[in-house]
Design an enzyme around this catalytic site. Structure first.
Site, PDB file in Angstrom:
ATOM      1  N   HIS A   1      44.306  37.065  44.611  1.00  0.00           N
ATOM      2  CA  HIS A   1      45.422  37.399  43.699  1.00  0.00           C
ATOM      3  C   HIS A   1      46.767  36.892  44.210  1.00  0.00           C
ATOM      4  O   HIS A   1      47.793  37.094  43.553  1.00  0.00           O
ATOM      5  CB  HIS A   1      45.510  38.909  43.469  1.00  0.00           C
ATOM      6  CG  HIS A   1      44.305  39.478  42.784  1.00  0.00           C
ATOM      7  ND1 HIS A   1      43.818  38.986  41.598  1.00  0.00           N
ATOM      8  CD2 HIS A   1      43.479  40.506  43.122  1.00  0.00           C
ATOM      9  CE1 HIS A   1      42.741  39.677  41.231  1.00  0.00           C
ATOM     10  NE2 HIS A   1      42.510  40.608  42.144  1.00  0.00           N
TER      11      HIS A   1
ATOM     12  N   ASP B   1      34.315  37.366  41.869  1.00  0.00           N
ATOM     13  CA  ASP B   1      34.889  38.714  41.984  1.00  0.00           C
ATOM     14  C   ASP B   1      35.001  39.343  40.586  1.00  0.00           C
ATOM     15  O   ASP B   1      35.145  38.640  39.584  1.00  0.00           O
ATOM     16  CB  ASP B   1      36.273  38.595  42.620  1.00  0.00           C
ATOM     17  CG  ASP B   1      36.895  39.932  42.999  1.00  0.00           C
ATOM     18  OD1 ASP B   1      36.856  40.290  44.186  1.00  0.00           O
ATOM     19  OD2 ASP B   1      37.442  40.613  42.101  1.00  0.00           O
TER      20      ASP B   1
ATOM     21  N   HIS C   1      37.469  40.744  39.378  1.00  0.00           N
ATOM     22  CA  HIS C   1      38.790  40.447  38.816  1.00  0.00           C
ATOM     23  C   HIS C   1      39.042  38.947  38.788  1.00  0.00           C
ATOM     24  O   HIS C   1      38.606  38.223  39.694  1.00  0.00           O
ATOM     25  CB  HIS C   1      39.886  41.112  39.666  1.00  0.00           C
ATOM     26  CG  HIS C   1      39.721  42.596  39.817  1.00  0.00           C
ATOM     27  ND1 HIS C   1      39.056  43.160  40.889  1.00  0.00           N
ATOM     28  CD2 HIS C   1      40.119  43.617  39.019  1.00  0.00           C
ATOM     29  CE1 HIS C   1      39.058  44.487  40.750  1.00  0.00           C
ATOM     30  NE2 HIS C   1      39.694  44.790  39.626  1.00  0.00           N
TER      31      HIS C   1
ATOM     32  N   ASP D   1      32.760  43.442  43.871  1.00  0.00           N
ATOM     33  CA  ASP D   1      33.173  44.568  43.022  1.00  0.00           C
ATOM     34  C   ASP D   1      32.670  44.472  41.589  1.00  0.00           C
ATOM     35  O   ASP D   1      32.934  45.366  40.786  1.00  0.00           O
ATOM     36  CB  ASP D   1      34.708  44.776  43.068  1.00  0.00           C
ATOM     37  CG  ASP D   1      35.499  43.492  42.984  1.00  0.00           C
ATOM     38  OD1 ASP D   1      34.898  42.408  42.844  1.00  0.00           O
ATOM     39  OD2 ASP D   1      36.744  43.573  43.060  1.00  0.00           O
TER      40      ASP D   1
HETATM   41 ZN   LIG Z   1      38.297  42.300  42.688  1.00  0.00          ZN
END
Ligand SMILES: [Zn+2]
Length: 338
Positions: free
Chosen positions: A158, A193, A195, A282
């Site tokens: 991120h 991931d 996200h 995740d």
């Molecule tokens: Zn994540």
């Protein structure tokens, strides 16, 4: 498989975290490392300490003012009367077309996308060692290993060129990809991931030499909200070199593997010399974020599918939060790759 990790990576211990505005314990806990080490050991990894590579490989991705900020902001913050124990932003520029602020508070808002990446006295050192683990895995693959695993924590995907966010400070996957470019003409990054890898996308968005592919929960109702949509394809020379594959919430193994196959076909067409896997765990059905429903067996199948590319691979740890099966999921993925 060789694996890389340094004890200093565990020192960063963030406290603050806001979830839908409510204070919660920060999920990016040092204990993640213990569970991931168990998984890496069970998968037969030999764990080595990376060396200190200095700032050069990190500065190949991040701006000088951002690195200066990460290194010094904590001390400056603590001099502000009544300031919080960790650096947490409370004002952000709505567009980045104004002046670069001189004050610590202004710079925190400029360089931090959200409140989930608090900076403490230990953050800079942990983030550097996390990046050096990624560099060490990269060098192992450059010297002939088929695959190497970097137990990167804090995670990185991120983090943009000059912005931290979502538990991330230095973009370890981007550092690995950029480091690989020294000997490889074309590098692909596959981000699995939960996200969207918005920082990684941002770093390479205008470049045709690094293909970025991300499979993630649809950001229409999920972090990072502003990025990760299917119509983000790159810009300028980079147009067509970013592929986002958003999935409906609670998608399980079959749906994830279908998207993965689409991503792998794009990577094959790009014909890279080497692959970086941004390995979040995740997307697991038991992860506290609860966004997707991949099983432990699913991670094994994801690893196997990636290995069919036959590419030298640097595997960089991203997310995956405290749950009983975190280590098992890493073991399953690494077993699938091997
Ligand atoms: Zn994540």
């Amino acid at each position: 498989m060789k694996a890389f990790y340094a004890e200093e990576q565990k020192r960063h211990d963030p406290r603050a975290f806001l979830s839908s505005g409510a204070p919660q314990p920060n999920p990016e806990q040092p204990e993640r490392v213990e569970r991931l080490l168990v998984g890496a050991n069970a998968a037969g990894c030999t764990i080595e300490r990376p060396r200190d590579y200095g700032l050069k490989p990190v500065a190949a991705v991040h701006s000088p003012e951002y690195l200066e900020f990460l290194q010094n902001i904590y001390e400056r913050w603590r001099r502000i009367e009544g300031a919080s124990l960790e650096v947490i932003p409370n004002i952000h520029p709505i567009a980045r077309d104004g002046s670069y602020p001189a004050s610590a508070v202004g710079q925190a808002g400029y360089h931090m996308a959200d409140t989930s990446c608090p900076i403490s006295a230990e953050t800079w050192e942990s983030a550097c060692w996390s990046a050096w683990s990624a560099v060490a895995a990269t060098e192992a693959v450059m010297s002939g290993e088929a695959a190497a695993y970097a137990l990167c924590r804090p995670p990185g995907h991120h983090a943009f060129n000059d912005v931290a966010g979502g538990f991330c400070f230095i973009n370890n996957s981007a550092v690995a990809a950029q480091h690989l470019r020294r000997s490889a003409a074309r590098v692909a990054i596959l981000d699995v991931d939960l996200h969207h890898g918005n920082g990684t996308q941002g770093v390479f968005y205008r470049r045709p030499d690094v293909l970025t592919v991300s499979i993630h929960a649809d950001p229409v109702r999920f972090y990072p909200f502003f990025w990760g949509h299917a119509d983000e394809r790159g810009e300028g020379a980079g147009l067509g070199y970013n592929l986002n594959l958003p999935l409906p919430r609670k998608t399980g193994d079959e749906g994830f593997l279908e998207a993965l196959n689409a991503g792998l076909r794009r990577i094959q067409a790009f014909a890279p010399d080497v692959l970086v896997v941004a390995l979040g765990l995740d997307a697991f059905e038991g992860d506290p974020f609860g966004g997707l429903s991949v099983t432990t067996d699913g991670f094994s199948r994801i690893g196997e599918a990636i290995s069919t590319l036959g590419l030298p691979s640097v595997i960089v740890q991203e997310g995956g939060y405290l749950c009983d099966d975190l280590g098992l999921n890493l073991e399953a993925f690494l077993g699938g790759v091997a």
